[in-house]
Design a protein around this motif. Structure first.
Motif, PDB file in Angstrom:
ATOM      1  N   MET A  61      26.696  40.255  39.972  1.00 47.80           N
ATOM      2  CA  MET A  61      28.248  41.189  40.080  1.00 47.80           C
ATOM      3  C   MET A  61      28.905  39.662  40.306  1.00 47.80           C
ATOM      4  SD  MET A  61      27.669  43.903  39.601  1.00 47.80           S
ATOM      5  CE  MET A  61      29.036  44.301  39.829  1.00 47.80           C
ATOM      6  N   ALA A  62      28.450  38.024  40.021  1.00 50.06           N
ATOM      7  CA  ALA A  62      29.642  37.146  39.886  1.00 50.06           C
ATOM      8  C   ALA A  62      30.655  37.345  41.358  1.00 50.06           C
ATOM      9  CB  ALA A  62      30.466  36.970  38.775  1.00 50.06           C
ATOM     10  N   GLY A  63      30.362  37.848  42.486  1.00 46.46           N
ATOM     11  CA  GLY A  63      30.929  37.935  44.139  1.00 46.46           C
ATOM     12  C   GLY A  63      32.272  36.607  44.097  1.00 46.46           C
ATOM     13  N   ALA A  64      31.606  35.717  43.877  1.00 43.80           N
ATOM     14  CA  ALA A  64      33.324  34.739  44.189  1.00 43.80           C
ATOM     15  C   ALA A  64      34.241  34.607  43.385  1.00 43.80           C
ATOM     16  CB  ALA A  64      32.169  33.292  44.408  1.00 43.80           C
ATOM     17  N   PHE A  65      34.062  35.412  42.600  1.00 44.47           N
ATOM     18  CA  PHE A  65      35.372  35.923  41.833  1.00 44.47           C
ATOM     19  C   PHE A  65      35.886  36.754  41.587  1.00 44.47           C
ATOM     20  CE2 PHE A  65      37.607  37.233  37.791  1.00 44.47           C
ATOM     21  CZ  PHE A  65      37.939  36.300  37.484  1.00 44.47           C
ATOM     22  N   ARG A  66      35.338  37.996  41.989  1.00 44.16           N
ATOM     23  CA  ARG A  66      35.772  39.139  42.334  1.00 44.16           C
ATOM     24  C   ARG A  66      36.777  38.943  43.434  1.00 44.16           C
ATOM     25  NH1 ARG A  66      31.184  43.157  42.850  1.00 44.16           N
ATOM     26  NH2 ARG A  66      32.072  44.870  41.696  1.00 44.16           N
ATOM     27  N   GLU A  67      35.849  37.906  44.514  1.00 42.08           N
ATOM     28  CA  GLU A  67      36.889  38.091  45.820  1.00 42.08           C
ATOM     29  C   GLU A  67      38.544  37.343  45.659  1.00 42.08           C
ATOM     30  OE1 GLU A  67      36.225  39.417  48.456  1.00 42.08           O
ATOM     31  OE2 GLU A  67      33.975  39.879  47.883  1.00 42.08           O
ATOM     32  N   ALA A  68      38.270  35.960  45.011  1.00 38.62           N
ATOM     33  CA  ALA A  68      39.089  35.152  44.796  1.00 38.62           C
ATOM     34  C   ALA A  68      39.548  36.043  43.081  1.00 38.62           C
ATOM     35  CB  ALA A  68      38.791  34.164  43.484  1.00 38.62           C
TER      36      ALA A  68
END
Length: 361
Positions: A61-68
């Motif tokens: 889910m590409a969590g690091a990008f989602r958070e940014a």
């Protein structure tokens, strides 16, 4: 013998803009790439990536990008769906929502990949003509009642935008999904994020290819209510965003200062280029993207496209209805733009000289 479905045999595939080989000496103003470098913070992440990140499968889910992106946009992370470019999100939408009897609607001329993806899915499409000034044909789009309605804003190839009021009217009057493609929003004066926040059937699509100078990275995302994203997640590829893109993209979207500085440069150059083209006799639509749609005063834009290409400048020519007398020109650096205008002036002056020269008997 054929191995493909009859509808695949019958369709035409999407044709991207020309990409010259690396090292080719050319001024490339045909595919709307940002002429300025990516964020130094993003490049730093790229240089310092550890091999372990490549050994393992990425976060699905590409969590690091989602958070940014969540921090930048002011929406919860679970409102964001990340893709291998925003084209990947387009594919998910059509996979999940369309099929026989469940068609796609969009105004034309616009991004022709909407048509291609619909044909791949075996669904029908309705193309509603824009008005001559590219005002959004809201009533006709509502009347068509697609399972999905696409609106690119800013639109390509025109650079024009739909108003928030028009998009809200669409959202409330159609029964399907409204997908607002904001690939060029970083160069616009307004956006439609509030529409996605308010209406459960609306998804906003964005990309890092244009404003963030990361067309080669292939990273885009959609913003919508989690209930809408739930269906799209079911049809996405398992690991559709690689670990490198996720890490670099997170750093890039966090560096809003760098993106905004470059966007302001492009907007200033866009105004200057439009004025210069008008002085040469072109009709230029008001654009809120990083390109201009310019109507060639002589009518035959293909001749001008080929003449520029022969002299080392690439622009985009579309051999399709309502566009054969126009060129879509990406806004480059001031130096690139100046070279384009100088060469256009020389070509047009040469054409005028030919047309008025006396005929020998």
């Amino acid at each position: 013998m054929t191995y493909f479905r009859p509808d695949i045999n019958a369709m035409s595939g999407y044709v991207p803009g020309e990409q010259p080989p690396p090292g080719t000496q050319v001024i490339k103003l045909n595919t709307n790439e940002n002429p300025y470098p990516p964020s130094p913070e993003a490049l730093k992440v790229l240089r310092e990536l550890e091999g372990e990140l490549l050994r393992r499968y990425p976060d699905p889910m590409a969590g690091a990008f989602r958070e940014a992106a969540s921090q930048v946009l002011g929406v919860p992370a679970d409102w964001i769906l990340v893709g291998n470019g925003s084209d990947d999100i387009l594919t998910m939408i059509i996979r999940a929502c369309c099929g026989p009897g469940r068609g796609v609607v969009y105004p034309m001329p616009t991004y022709v990949l909407y048509r291609t993806l619909t044909q791949i899915q075996g669904a029908e499409f309705v193309e509603v003509p824009y008005q001559e000034d590219y005002t959004l044909p809201v009533e006709q789009l509502i009347e068509a009642q697609g399972a999905v309605t696409f609106v690119a804003s800013p639109n390509s190839p025109s650079g024009t935008v739909a108003s928030v009021e028009q998009l809200k009217e669409l959202a409330t009057q159609i029964s399907g999904v409204l997908a607002i493609d904001e690939a060029y929003v970083d160069f616009a004066e307004t956006d439609a994020l509030e529409v996605a926040k308010k209406y459960d059937n609306v998804i906003i699509l964005r990309t890092l290819s244009k404003g963030y100078s990361l067309a080669g990275l292939r990273l885009g995302f959609g913003v919508a209510n989690p209930a809408l994203l739930e269906g799209l997640i079911k049809v996405k590829d398992s690991y559709n965003v690689d670990a490198v893109a996720c890490a670099v993209g997170a750093a890039a979207i966090a560096d809003q200062h760098h993106k905004n500085i470059n966007a302001q440069k492009i907007k200033a150059s866009r105004t200057q280029m439009a004025d210069s083209l008008k002085q040469l006799g072109f009709h230029v639509l008001p654009s809120q993207a990083n390109f201009l749609l310019a109507q060639y005063p002589g009518g035959n834009a293909e001749f001008l496209y080929k003449s520029l290409k022969e002299r080392g400048i690439l622009v985009r020519y579309f051999n399709q209805s309502r566009l054969t007398d126009k060129l879509r020109i990406t806004v480059g650096t001031p130096e690139q733009n100046e070279a384009l205008i100088k060469l256009l002036s020389e070509i047009l002056t040469g054409e005028i000289s030919k047309s008025v020269s006396p005929t020998r008997s």
